[in-house]
Scaffold this motif. Structure first.
Motif, short mmCIF file in Angstrom:
data_model
loop_
_atom_site.label_atom_id
_atom_site.label_comp_id
_atom_site.label_asym_id
_atom_site.label_seq_id
_atom_site.Cartn_x
_atom_site.Cartn_y
_atom_site.Cartn_z
N LYS A 1 0.83 -1.20 0.00
CA LYS A 1 0.00 0.00 0.00
C LYS A 1 0.87 1.26 0.00
CE LYS A 1 -4.00 -1.95 -0.12
NZ LYS A 1 -4.88 -1.76 -1.29
N THR A 2 0.44 2.25 -0.74
CA THR A 2 1.22 3.47 -0.92
C THR A 2 0.92 4.49 0.17
OG1 THR A 2 1.30 3.16 -3.32
CG2 THR A 2 1.74 5.37 -2.50
N PHE A 3 1.99 5.14 0.64
CA PHE A 3 1.88 6.29 1.52
C PHE A 3 2.93 7.28 1.06
CE2 PHE A 3 3.23 8.91 5.02
CZ PHE A 3 2.03 9.32 5.58
N GLY A 4 2.51 8.51 0.77
CA GLY A 4 3.46 9.49 0.25
C GLY A 4 4.07 9.00 -1.04
N LYS A 5 5.40 8.98 -1.10
CA LYS A 5 6.09 8.53 -2.31
C LYS A 5 6.61 7.09 -2.17
CE LYS A 5 7.61 13.20 -3.56
NZ LYS A 5 8.78 14.07 -3.84
N SER A 6 6.22 6.42 -1.09
CA SER A 6 6.70 5.06 -0.86
C SER A 6 5.55 4.07 -0.88
CB SER A 6 7.44 4.97 0.48
OG SER A 6 8.63 5.71 0.47
N GLU B 1 7.09 10.19 8.66
CA GLU B 1 6.01 11.09 8.26
C GLU B 1 4.65 10.49 8.58
OE1 GLU B 1 3.91 14.30 7.03
OE2 GLU B 1 6.06 14.14 7.47
N ALA B 2 4.50 9.19 8.36
CA ALA B 2 3.24 8.52 8.71
C ALA B 2 2.97 8.66 10.21
CB ALA B 2 3.29 7.04 8.32
N LYS B 3 4.01 8.49 11.00
CA LYS B 3 3.86 8.65 12.45
C LYS B 3 3.48 10.09 12.80
CE LYS B 3 4.28 6.95 16.64
NZ LYS B 3 3.45 5.82 17.12
N ASN B 4 4.09 11.06 12.11
CA ASN B 4 3.76 12.46 12.36
C ASN B 4 2.30 12.78 12.05
OD1 ASN B 4 6.39 13.00 13.14
ND2 ASN B 4 7.02 13.76 11.13
N GLN B 5 1.73 12.05 11.10
CA GLN B 5 0.34 12.28 10.70
C GLN B 5 -0.66 11.49 11.55
OE1 GLN B 5 -0.53 12.16 6.51
NE2 GLN B 5 1.44 13.06 5.93
N GLY B 6 -0.16 10.82 12.57
CA GLY B 6 -1.06 10.15 13.50
C GLY B 6 -1.27 8.68 13.26
N TYR B 7 -0.58 8.11 12.28
CA TYR B 7 -0.69 6.68 12.01
C TYR B 7 0.33 5.91 12.85
CZ TYR B 7 -3.22 8.27 7.84
OH TYR B 7 -4.10 8.87 7.00
N VAL C 1 -4.80 2.82 11.99
CA VAL C 1 -4.06 2.34 10.82
C VAL C 1 -2.58 2.29 11.15
CG1 VAL C 1 -3.40 2.85 8.43
CG2 VAL C 1 -5.78 3.16 9.18
N TYR C 2 -1.91 1.27 10.65
CA TYR C 2 -0.48 1.06 10.96
C TYR C 2 0.24 0.65 9.68
CZ TYR C 2 3.52 -0.62 13.75
OH TYR C 2 4.75 -0.81 14.32
N TYR C 3 1.31 1.38 9.35
CA TYR C 3 2.12 1.05 8.18
C TYR C 3 3.36 0.28 8.63
CZ TYR C 3 -0.78 4.14 5.38
OH TYR C 3 -1.84 4.72 4.72
N PHE D 1 3.05 -3.45 4.21
CA PHE D 1 1.76 -3.73 4.82
C PHE D 1 1.08 -2.46 5.29
CE2 PHE D 1 4.12 -7.66 5.38
CZ PHE D 1 3.20 -8.63 5.02
N LYS D 2 -0.23 -2.43 5.13
CA LYS D 2 -1.09 -1.44 5.77
C LYS D 2 -2.06 -2.22 6.65
CE LYS D 2 -4.52 2.20 4.97
NZ LYS D 2 -5.32 2.94 3.95
#
Length: 231
Positions: free
Chosen positions: A109-114, A163-169, A128-130, A118-119
């Motif tokens: 699953k995509t998040f940002g440019k990566s 960045e995912a962590k910064n956004q609350g994930y 949600v957890y990346y 797993f999502k």
């Protein structure tokens, strides 16, 4: 996980490039595919006992994949396609204790440019957890390191997890050590200091850093125990 295809024992000769190896199987010299672009120099040495997975695709150039090798008395799985499958099985069977609450498992699953491996999400999808997975094969006296060759995408993936962590994930990276009886794990500062520094930053920013070894034999591999991490 059990391997469904036939596994054969051979002898490693050399590796002319990162994709192929010359081996001996049943007294015949042949070229096989190596499903790992890492160096594996401490594992793939001339005369080493190796294990080959038979591939029955008639469109392939090679009939076998080199998936494992003996390093002394240690069997190491080197198939870079295996870690995600092993972790997926472990997630389904609730073997990763810090991730028990995530019942929905989505891959690639995509998040940002990566694109993360797993999502994960809770049943109500409120959490949600990346999760990114890295396979580890480099070992020395019970201590493992990653990577064994510079990885261009490695540091970028870690920064995206931050960045995912910064956004609350939720966010984490799991190092799946593809051998057993390992005591400790650390990033490989000498080989890729950028990756190592990014990993330490991720730890400071709340990204989970996990490491597990595996129970390995020639016909199967399964996530086993947590390994102490030295950052």
């Amino acid at each position: 996980m059990k391997f469904e295809k036939n596994i054969f024992e051979g002898i490693f000769l050399n590796r002319p490039n990162r994709f192929n190896a010359k081996v001996i199987l049943n007294n015949e010299e042949m070229v096989v595919h190596v499903p790992n672009t890492g160096r594996c120099r401490e594992i793939l040495k001339e005369g080493t006992k190796i294990f080959l997975r038979e591939e029955l695709n008639p469109n392939r150039k090679t009939k076998y994949d080199l998936i494992a090798a003996m390093k002394g008395d240690i069997l190491i799985n080197i198939d870079s396609q295996i870690p995600n499958k092993v972790v997926n099985e472990a997630l389904q069977n609730k073997k990763i204790e810090t991730l028990h609450k995530y019942s929905k498992i989505n891959r690639e699953k995509t998040f940002g440019k990566s694109r993360f491996d797993f999502k994960l999400s809770t049943e109500d999808e409120e959490e949600v957890y990346y999760l990114e997975v890295k396979g580890v094969t480099l070992e020395d006296n019970g201590h493992c390191k990653f990577p064994d060759a510079p990885t261009e995408r490695g540091a970028r993936h870690i920064l995206e997890l931050i960045e995912a962590k910064n956004q609350g994930y939720g966010a984490g990276i799991l190092f799946l050590i593809q051998l057993d009886n390992v005591k400790t794990f650390s990033p490989n500062d000498d080989t890729d200091p950028e990756f190592s520094n990014a990993l330490r930053l991720a730890k400071e920013r709340g990204v989970d850093i996990l490491a597990y070894n595996c129970t390995v034999d020639k016909n199967s591999i399964e996530l086993n125990n947590k390994v102490d991490i030295i950052l």
